[in-house]
Design a protein around this motif. Structure first.
Motif, short mmCIF file in Angstrom:
data_model
loop_
_atom_site.label_atom_id
_atom_site.label_comp_id
_atom_site.label_asym_id
_atom_site.label_seq_id
_atom_site.Cartn_x
_atom_site.Cartn_y
_atom_site.Cartn_z
N LEU A 174 54.06 47.82 -54.66
CA LEU A 174 55.13 48.78 -54.87
C LEU A 174 55.48 48.90 -56.36
N CYS A 175 55.49 47.77 -57.05
CA CYS A 175 55.78 47.78 -58.49
C CYS A 175 54.67 48.48 -59.26
N ARG A 199 56.91 52.60 -57.61
CA ARG A 199 57.89 52.96 -56.58
C ARG A 199 59.15 52.11 -56.65
N MET A 200 59.17 51.14 -57.56
CA MET A 200 60.35 50.30 -57.78
C MET A 200 60.92 50.69 -59.14
N ASP A 201 61.95 51.50 -59.13
CA ASP A 201 62.54 51.99 -60.38
C ASP A 201 63.06 50.83 -61.23
N THR A 232 68.04 47.77 -56.93
CA THR A 232 66.95 48.62 -56.46
C THR A 232 66.97 48.66 -54.93
N LYS A 241 65.05 49.36 -51.37
CA LYS A 241 63.69 49.21 -50.84
C LYS A 241 63.09 50.59 -50.57
N PRO A 242 61.91 50.88 -51.15
CA PRO A 242 61.27 52.18 -50.92
C PRO A 242 60.79 52.33 -49.48
N GLU A 243 60.78 53.56 -49.02
CA GLU A 243 60.29 53.85 -47.68
C GLU A 243 58.78 53.73 -47.66
N ASP A 244 58.21 53.28 -46.55
CA ASP A 244 56.76 53.21 -46.39
C ASP A 244 56.21 54.60 -46.09
#
Length: 73
Positions: free
Chosen positions: A45-46, A50-52, A67, A69-72
């Motif tokens: 993700l990083c 996708r991890m601001d 932060t 958690k981003p959606e899958d």
């Protein structure tokens, strides 16, 4: 682990209530515990951006504590 979760919850709550933007970072291991995902998934993700605000320091990703958690998918 329980102490860390309490600290994280209090930090997020105070940030929301006071409107503060505190620059506190979580390590990959801490994010794994909070979000219940694997270290590999956090790294991917990083790397995908996708991890601001995630920053790579040496071999460890530092993720801002606020932060989401981003959606899958």
């Amino acid at each position: 682990m329980v102490l860390f979760l309490y600290r994280y919850i209090i930090y997020v709550w105070l940030s929301i209530m006071k409107g503060l933007v505190l620059l506190e970072y979580l390590t990959t291991s801490e994010v794994v515990e909070v979000w219940n995902i694997t270290r590999r998934r956090v790294s991917v993700l990083c790397k995908e951006g996708r991890m601001d605000g995630a920053v790579l320091k040496g071999k460890t990703w530092l993720i801002p504590a606020d932060t989401v958690k981003p959606e899958d998918g």
